[in-house]
Scaffold this motif. Structure first.
Motif, PDB file in Angstrom:
ATOM      1  N   ASN A  24      -1.857  19.972 -16.805  1.00  0.00           N
ATOM      2  CA  ASN A  24      -2.956  20.579 -17.563  1.00  0.00           C
ATOM      3  C   ASN A  24      -4.137  21.006 -16.686  1.00  0.00           C
ATOM      4  OD1 ASN A  24      -1.729  20.227 -20.107  1.00  0.00           O
ATOM      5  ND2 ASN A  24      -2.371  18.087 -20.143  1.00  0.00           N
ATOM      6  N   ALA A  25      -4.063  20.763 -15.397  1.00  0.00           N
ATOM      7  CA  ALA A  25      -5.204  20.963 -14.509  1.00  0.00           C
ATOM      8  C   ALA A  25      -5.755  22.384 -14.577  1.00  0.00           C
ATOM      9  CB  ALA A  25      -4.788  20.647 -13.070  1.00  0.00           C
ATOM     10  N   PRO A  26      -7.074  22.546 -14.375  1.00  0.00           N
ATOM     11  CA  PRO A  26      -7.663  23.894 -14.344  1.00  0.00           C
ATOM     12  C   PRO A  26      -7.184  24.648 -13.111  1.00  0.00           C
ATOM     13  CG  PRO A  26      -9.290  22.235 -13.695  1.00  0.00           C
ATOM     14  CD  PRO A  26      -8.079  21.487 -14.174  1.00  0.00           C
ATOM     15  N   VAL A  27      -6.726  25.880 -13.315  1.00  0.00           N
ATOM     16  CA  VAL A  27      -6.112  26.633 -12.218  1.00  0.00           C
ATOM     17  C   VAL A  27      -6.509  28.108 -12.258  1.00  0.00           C
ATOM     18  CG1 VAL A  27      -4.098  25.123 -11.908  1.00  0.00           C
ATOM     19  CG2 VAL A  27      -4.035  26.933 -13.640  1.00  0.00           C
ATOM     20  N   TYR A  28      -6.356  28.760 -11.105  1.00  0.00           N
ATOM     21  CA  TYR A  28      -6.421  30.199 -10.924  1.00  0.00           C
ATOM     22  C   TYR A  28      -7.715  30.828 -11.432  1.00  0.00           C
ATOM     23  CZ  TYR A  28      -1.625  28.605 -10.915  1.00  0.00           C
ATOM     24  OH  TYR A  28      -0.487  27.851 -10.707  1.00  0.00           O
ATOM     25  N   PRO A  29      -8.880  30.373 -10.934  1.00  0.00           N
ATOM     26  CA  PRO A  29     -10.135  31.004 -11.360  1.00  0.00           C
ATOM     27  C   PRO A  29     -10.191  32.459 -10.938  1.00  0.00           C
ATOM     28  CG  PRO A  29     -10.504  29.501  -9.521  1.00  0.00           C
ATOM     29  CD  PRO A  29      -9.094  29.298  -9.960  1.00  0.00           C
ATOM     30  N   TRP A  79     -11.366  17.961 -11.866  1.00  0.00           N
ATOM     31  CA  TRP A  79     -12.053  18.981 -11.074  1.00  0.00           C
ATOM     32  C   TRP A  79     -11.059  19.896 -10.355  1.00  0.00           C
ATOM     33  CZ3 TRP A  79     -17.080  19.463 -11.850  1.00  0.00           C
ATOM     34  CH2 TRP A  79     -17.842  18.335 -12.219  1.00  0.00           C
ATOM     35  N   SER A  80     -11.482  21.126 -10.170  1.00  0.00           N
ATOM     36  CA  SER A  80     -10.769  22.019  -9.264  1.00  0.00           C
ATOM     37  C   SER A  80     -11.312  21.817  -7.856  1.00  0.00           C
ATOM     38  CB  SER A  80     -10.986  23.478  -9.679  1.00  0.00           C
ATOM     39  OG  SER A  80     -12.318  23.895  -9.354  1.00  0.00           O
ATOM     40  N   GLN A  81     -10.782  22.533  -6.903  1.00  0.00           N
ATOM     41  CA  GLN A  81     -11.366  22.548  -5.569  1.00  0.00           C
ATOM     42  C   GLN A  81     -12.687  23.334  -5.616  1.00  0.00           C
ATOM     43  OE1 GLN A  81      -8.110  25.211  -3.852  1.00  0.00           O
ATOM     44  NE2 GLN A  81      -9.890  26.112  -2.868  1.00  0.00           N
ATOM     45  N   GLU A 118      -1.263  16.248  -4.169  1.00  0.00           N
ATOM     46  CA  GLU A 118      -2.545  16.386  -3.480  1.00  0.00           C
ATOM     47  C   GLU A 118      -3.369  17.528  -4.068  1.00  0.00           C
ATOM     48  OE1 GLU A 118      -1.889  16.652   0.699  1.00  0.00           O
ATOM     49  OE2 GLU A 118      -0.678  14.834   0.786  1.00  0.00           O
ATOM     50  N   GLY A 119      -3.090  17.863  -5.318  1.00  0.00           N
ATOM     51  CA  GLY A 119      -3.869  18.876  -6.008  1.00  0.00           C
ATOM     52  C   GLY A 119      -3.372  20.295  -5.827  1.00  0.00           C
ATOM     53  N   GLN A 120      -2.238  20.480  -5.167  1.00  0.00           N
ATOM     54  CA  GLN A 120      -1.718  21.831  -4.978  1.00  0.00           C
ATOM     55  C   GLN A 120      -1.333  22.454  -6.321  1.00  0.00           C
ATOM     56  OE1 GLN A 120      -0.433  18.953  -3.702  1.00  0.00           O
ATOM     57  NE2 GLN A 120       0.642  19.334  -1.765  1.00  0.00           N
ATOM     58  N   THR A 121      -1.523  23.757  -6.426  1.00  0.00           N
ATOM     59  CA  THR A 121      -1.122  24.480  -7.639  1.00  0.00           C
ATOM     60  C   THR A 121       0.150  25.287  -7.417  1.00  0.00           C
ATOM     61  OG1 THR A 121      -2.552  26.346  -7.043  1.00  0.00           O
ATOM     62  CG2 THR A 121      -3.484  24.644  -8.472  1.00  0.00           C
TER      63      THR A 121
END
Length: 596
Positions: free
Chosen positions: A151-156, A253-255, A41-44
């Motif tokens: 590979n998702a974009p994470v931790y902005p 997309w990120s959240q 569900e998109g959790q990092t």
């Protein structure tokens, strides 16, 4: 070169003797991890249950978490030159002893662990070892576990740009520029949105300076992207999300996140800044215990999250995560501050554990960075320095001017950094920005730490001798340091003499600078000398951080809060008018004048 440092304890991952690992697989031993797919569900961040058993259990048995999941010698970097490659050539990203939550493990041979994983661009496996950390023998390996989109974009993480109305967004992903175009979609809350492209950086182990960063501590850092959001309206709320446009036209997309744009320099509004050093990284699952970093680091992070609505910016002034060359730990740290850094600017300074390495131009010739020599800090976080490798910069934030030094480079008179510091002080308009604050990692001012008392200096050698004339001439209000892991506040001071006897409410000119040590955000605490230092007003041997609140051009509140409960344990106020800043104090005005 200056050599003097003191130990913070060994980086826990360095205790794993990777090069000594051998095969000792047992048919009746097993390791199983579940669930096998994470982040559906998109959790990092996800918790994994690891079950294991061994027919010959021991109190020395331990579980290592490896990523990538294939941790065989075939992936060894060339610097590990051996005739017979070891079984392992990369350290685990975390570990825990098999009996940690299983007191009967030695009897039953069965146990389980709850371990927290973050999305780090690759899959994971869990390995059971006997022989302890110093003589590891591989007993069993688990199934593979992976995030749905590694590979998702994470931790902005936000930062102030090179102008007051610019915010930068930096994040990490597994997408290189040949695979996807990184960008930020953003705009005023409830208004029209636009897209801004992002630049992409990475590095290889050849970019680093030594072991373990180039050897067993190496892990592919992925790609670090930074986008510049410009021409922001003062104090307006903006919302944004991170995107990657893949070559096939689809988007990842990120959240959604939001932030409040900085105030105009000199603007009269409520402005609140948190400052600390040496927080380090803790593990919520109890793994990788690093002295007593865990309770301090995680408590400080928790307090900031709880009070985030009352914080406008954070300064973490050096010794960021104590990765010390184990690169996986930088991802772990950016995940730890993920509830903070996407919402308020998270500014960092360079510390000895980010920069120092022999023969690389650092002021100190020690090995505290573990071979990182500044590369990780300079790449993972943005700072508005003209040269990020030098890492000194200034920030205008409303009524504040922050001058951030880099104590790992020479600051003495005649150097490039000394000239920067003087220009930062001299160029501020104190009528509009009355609150002038100096930030640095090592204590260039005053500290009662036993480490300095034993040297007879109560400071970093050549610290205040080089800079106190500048602090006095330009009437720096407060200087704040890390490096020493405790809290201490001095009187307003110049040349070792208290210039003001007040302790909690300063009115009018200070006649000196208040020096503060705020290096107790998480790392193992530093002991005070038993000598009574007459300039020291408050000392606290505990974890904590400081907060500055500017109410207007005439009133500033300083607070020291403990990480354990977030309550205020020391505070003072400064109340004054612009004419009080103009007034001459000791050595702050020319002693003679040609005026009639």
């Amino acid at each position: 070169m200056l050599q003097k440092v003191w130990s913070h304890g060994d980086q826990p991952l360095s205790k794993v003797a990777v090069h000594k690992a051998t095969f000792s697989l047992l048919d009746l031993a097993h390791v199983k991890a579940s669930p096998s797919i994470l982040g559906l569900e998109g959790q990092t961040t996800e918790w994994v249950t690891v079950e294991y058993s061994s027919p010959i259990p021991s109190v020395d048995d331990w579980i290592g978490v490896f990523s990538p999941a294939n941790f065989s010698a075939s992936t060894c970097p060339e610097e590990n030159r051996r005739v017979y490659p070891p079984l392992l050539c990369s350290a685990p990203i975390k570990f825990q002893f098999a009996n940690y939550s299983n007191p009967q493990y030695k009897v039953t041979g069965k146990g389980f662990l709850k371990l927290q994983l973050i999305n780090q661009r690759s899959d994971f496996s869990f390995a059971l070892f006997s022989g302890g950390l110093s003589n590891p023998k591989l007993v069993a390996v688990s199934n593979k576990v992976a995030f749905a989109n590694p590979n998702a974009p994470v931790y902005p993480r936000l930062a102030i740009g090179k102008s007051w109305n610019e915010i930068t967004v930096t994040w990490t992903s597994g997408y290189g520029t040949k695979e996807a175009e990184p960008f930020v979609e953003w705009g005023p809350k409830g208004g029209d949105h636009t897209s801004s492209p992002a630049g992409t950086l990475t590095f290889t182990h050849e970019s680093l300076c030594g072991a373990p960063a180039r050897t067993v501590g190496w892990r592919d850092p992925g790609y670090i992207h930074t986008s510049f959001l410009r021409e922001l309206w003062p104090n307006k709320i903006y919302e944004y999300k991170i995107g990657h446009k893949l070559n096939n036209g689809t988007h990842i997309w990120s959240q959604k996140y939001q932030f409040t744009a900085p105030p105009f320099p000199g603007q009269n509004s409520l402005q609140r800044v948190v400052i600390f050093g040496d927080m380090g990284k803790g593990e919520a699952d109890g793994s990788n215990e690093y002295n007593n970093f865990q309770p301090g680091s995680l408590n400080t992070t928790k307090r900031l999250i709880e009070d985030l609505n009352n914080i406008d910016m954070v300064f973490h002034i050096g010794d960021i995560c104590y990765a010390n060359g184990y690169i996986s730990q930088w991802d772990q740290f950016t995940a730890q501050v993920e509830p903070i850094a996407p919402y308020v600017p998270y500014m960092i300074a360079s510390g000895n554990h980010e920069r120092d390495w022999p023969g690389t131009g650092s002021f100190y010739g020690n090995m505290d960075s573990g071979g990182e020599c500044g590369v990780l800090a300079e790449t993972m976080f943005y700072v508005p320095a003209s040269n990020r490798a030098k890492f000194w910069y200034s920030i205008d934030y409303g009524m504040f001017r922050f001058c951030v030094a880099n104590t790992e480079h020479d600051w003495r008179k005649g150097t490039e950094q000394y000239n920067f510091i003087e220009h930062c002080f001299a160029s501020v308009d104190r009528q509009k920005q009355p609150w002038l604050v100096f930030l640095a990692h090592r204590v260039l001012g005053y500290s009662s730490c036993i480490c300095y008392a034993e040297e007879g200096s109560f400071e970093e050698p050549m610290g205040r001798e080089s800079l106190q004339n500048l602090w006095q001439k330009y009437k720096v209000d407060i200087a704040i340091y890390g490096h020493v892991h405790n809290y201490e506040r001095t009187c307003p001071i110049y040349q070792n003499i208290c210039t003001n006897e007040e302790k909690h409410h300063y009115k009018g000119t200070l006649n000196g600078t208040i020096h503060v040590v705020a290096g107790g955000a998480g790392a193992s605490l530093s002991t005070f000398t038993t000598l009574k230092t007459k300039w020291s007003i408050v000392k606290d041997y505990d974890h904590g951080f400081v907060k500055l609140t500017a109410f207007d051009h005439s009133n500033l509140l300083f607070e020291y809060k403990k990480s354990r409960d977030g309550k205020v344990y020391d505070s003072f106020r400064i109340s004054r008018d612009y004419r009080d800043i103009l007034a001459c104090s000791f050595d702050s005005c020319p002693s003679t004048t040609m005026a009639p």
